[in-house]
Design an enzyme around this catalytic site. Structure first.
Site, short mmCIF file in Angstrom:
data_model
loop_
_atom_site.label_atom_id
_atom_site.label_comp_id
_atom_site.label_asym_id
_atom_site.label_seq_id
_atom_site.Cartn_x
_atom_site.Cartn_y
_atom_site.Cartn_z
N ASP A 178 29.17 7.41 -9.51
CA ASP A 178 27.97 6.19 -9.84
C ASP A 178 28.36 4.60 -9.91
OD1 ASP A 178 25.59 4.81 -11.01
OD2 ASP A 178 25.62 6.36 -13.01
N HIS A 182 20.48 15.94 -11.27
CA HIS A 182 19.63 16.16 -13.00
C HIS A 182 17.76 15.41 -12.44
CE1 HIS A 182 20.96 11.91 -12.01
NE2 HIS A 182 19.69 11.67 -12.38
N VAL A 231 18.89 1.44 -23.99
CA VAL A 231 20.31 1.66 -24.00
C VAL A 231 20.01 2.22 -21.78
CG1 VAL A 231 21.75 0.87 -25.48
CG2 VAL A 231 21.05 3.15 -24.84
N HIS A 284 24.06 4.49 -17.67
CA HIS A 284 24.81 4.56 -16.49
C HIS A 284 26.03 4.09 -17.18
CE1 HIS A 284 21.97 5.65 -13.49
NE2 HIS A 284 20.94 5.14 -14.04
N GLY A 337 0.63 -1.61 -0.29
CA GLY A 337 0.46 0.37 -0.14
C GLY A 337 0.56 1.23 -0.22
N ASP A 373 2.56 7.39 2.18
CA ASP A 373 0.84 6.27 1.96
C ASP A 373 -0.47 7.42 1.44
OD1 ASP A 373 -0.64 4.93 1.22
OD2 ASP A 373 -1.36 4.07 3.10
N ASN A 395 12.68 10.37 -19.67
CA ASN A 395 14.25 9.94 -20.84
C ASN A 395 13.75 10.56 -22.34
OD1 ASN A 395 15.60 9.07 -22.53
ND2 ASN A 395 15.80 6.78 -21.73
N ALA A 410 9.19 8.74 -18.61
CA ALA A 410 8.74 10.14 -19.08
C ALA A 410 10.51 11.24 -18.62
CB ALA A 410 7.84 10.06 -18.06
#
EC number: 3.1.-.-
Length: 557
Positions: A197, A74, A367, A370, A49, A445, A236, A234
């Site tokens: 990263d 970013h 692709v 990273h 939930g 929640d 990208n 969304a």
């Protein structure tokens, strides 16, 4: 407990280590704190939930007078998703590039926080002075969203580099390559530490260019004779741009579905990061008037999220779009760890609808954003840090990054693997873990922030596994005798009409328990409830091998 030296530089992760998501790092020197990113992560299957998970801001709230600002690398959710919740507790200036701040503005508008937010748009070459001790220089990196940056953080203790999410793309869609010159320049400056990263640290070689995806999308468009549905992240924008270019090339119109996709497309177009020729975008209500081979539907749902547009299409539950036999569905994303089952289920449902599904394991439509092992080596060889700190990865990824650091000549004792809440303290050029600060997960929640914890999740899990029995009984205030009931209500335990005998026996167990307690002169309500739960729970487990939640409700008249 925290045992840090206030005179030294401390790096503190409140998220983003040992996990994918909710990235948040604090840099502290004396009485000043700078925050890098404030993200969220999506719940795992045990968090029943729960909508999203954000970092625990306790340490920041306790030290709010020391905070000099938030710098965002970013605009992905795992880096900006926690910003609204942070601003509900703190007031601080926020810095980011144009698209990043545009996406943050949209989130703050939803939370009615935009009017009071201190948002600052900076270029990817900007230098920001925060407080007396932190000078932060941005540098451009390639990632799966435009306007991504890494950070050069100059402190009295030395230079710390935060790589941001990055890969070395030699042919990026927007033509803007990573700032190699800046990285090589850093290699001559005795960098104290590199936070890097580690998402693809297990993947050998290099990550393919985003531009290679365009060729696969073109091929899918060329071979499709009916509608094309493309699902991707969304955010990208580069991927969306390539879908637009393929649509134009093959004379198709695009309609956008999914709230987050509609928002990002509009923001990216307004800010000049997404270029869509006039007449290419059409309203969703127009697609039924166009030939099937002239339609592209750009959708959310690449992660199989149950309420996303693509999932609802696959289940036949979308109000506007139905997946038809012969449609081509392109999943232009790879599953985030933990989402594999949801994605597989969505793919199966799409095949059942008769669609031709193109997805990563059988095509080149995605692709990663990273860098893989060779790119991680290049980053370290360019920057030449004394210490390497793996971030943005699960433990095994961070461990693998440590091995890569060893391979390029960084001593193993200079690879610092942090856990959430650790305080990494640098003293005269040497780093060590010096303590911990309050940290962890805060669960969101609905409108509730942090009001669902481990106990509530345990109850939800129990309810989801074995259901609940509510026992309602009315007792006499005078002599403790049963005036009405016990009535037993079952939800999610057994089907009442087929289990009347079992429930009758359960009813008798409750009557016997109440009679025994009345004879023993036990009238404390807490004791009555506990005895009912114990005796009924033992009986039901013996008969069914199930442990439903038992909720006694006692009324006295």
């Amino acid at each position: 407990m925290l045992s840090r030296n206030q005179e030294n530089l401390s790096i503190i992760p409140l998220g983003g280590v040992g996990e994918i998501g909710k990235n948040m790092f604090l840099f502290q020197y004396k009485d000043e704190i700078v925050i890098v990113d404030a993200g969220l992560k999506f719940p795992d299957e045990e968090m029943l939930g729960i909508d999203i998970v954000i970092p625990d801001f306790t340490y920041l709230i306790e030290n709010k007078d020391k905070i000099k600002g938030l710098v965002i690398t970013h605009g992905h959710e795992d880096h900006i998703g926690g910003v609204p919740y942070l601003l509900k507790n703190l007031s601080l200036p926020i810095y980011g590039t144009k698209l990043t701040i545009g996406l943050v503005e949209n989130k703050l508008k939803e939370h009615h926080l935009l009017e009071t937010a201190q948002l600052n748009v900076v270029k990817s070459t900007a230098t920001i002075q925060l407080g007396n001790y932190f000078n932060i220089e941005l540098f451009h990196v390639n990632h799966s969203i435009p306007d991504s940056v890494g950070l050069v953080i100059q402190t009295p203790e030395g230079i710390v580099v935060h790589s941001g999410d990055f890969k070395f793309d030699q042919t990026p869609v927007d033509g803007k390559v990573t700032n190699y010159h800046k990285l090589a320049e850093l290699g001559q400056k005795n960098v104290l530490a590199l936070l890097v990263d580690s998402t693809n640290a297990e993947r050998p070689g290099i990550t393919l260019s985003e531009r290679s995806v365009g060729l696969s999308i073109d091929e899918a468009f060329r071979s499709s004779k009916q509608r094309i549905i493309v699902a991707t992240f969304a955010s990208n924008v580069h991927r969306i741009q390539q879908v637009v270019e393929s649509a134009v090339k093959f004379h198709r119109k695009i309609t956008v579905v999914g709230r987050s996709m509609i928002n990002v497309v509009q923001i990216a177009m307004d800010l000049g990061y997404l270029h869509v020729p006039d007449g290419v975008l059409v309203d969703i209500d127009e697609i039924d008037k166009l030939p099937a081979d002239e339609i592209v539907i750009l959708s959310t749902g690449s992660q199989g999220e149950p309420m996303s547009a693509l999932s609802r299409m696959a289940r036949g539950a979308h109000r506007k779009v139905e997946v038809l036999p012969g449609d081509t569905v392109i999943l232009a994303a790879t599953p985030i760890p933990g989402n594999e089952k949801l994605v597989s289920k969505t793919i199966d449902l799409l095949f059942k609808c008769g669609a031709n599904v193109t997805y990563r394991s059988v095509s080149g439509v995605h692709v990663s954003g990273h860098g893989s092992q060779e790119e991680l080596k290049l980053m370290m060889n360019l920057v030449k840090p004394k210490h390497v700190i793996p971030i943005h990865g699960e433990y095994r990824m961070m461990r693998e990054l440590g091995k890569i650091a060893e391979h390029v000549g960084i001593p193993i004792e200079n690879v610092i693997k942090m856990e959430i809440g650790d305080v990494v303290e640098f003293t005269q050029g040497t780093g060590r873990i010096a303590g911990k600060v309050p940290s962890g997960n805060v669960l969101i929640d609905g409108l509730g922030v942090g009001d669902v914890g481990n106990i509530v999740l345990r109850d939800r899990k129990l309810l989801s596994q074995d259901g609940i029995l509510v026992v309602v009984v009315t007792l006499s205030k005078k002599d403790g005798s049963v005036l009405s009931g016990p009535d037993i209500i079952s939800r999610g335990f057994v089907y009442v009409r087929e289990s009347e005998k079992l429930l009758d026996e359960a009813n008798q167990i409750v009557n016997d328990t109440l009679a025994r307690m009345n004879a023993d002169k036990m009238s404390d309500w807490s004791s009555v409830k506990n005895n009912i739960k114990d005796s009924l729970g033992k009986f039901l487990f013996e008969r069914t091998r199930r442990k439903p939640m038992i909720l006694p409700i006692i009324m006295e008249v």
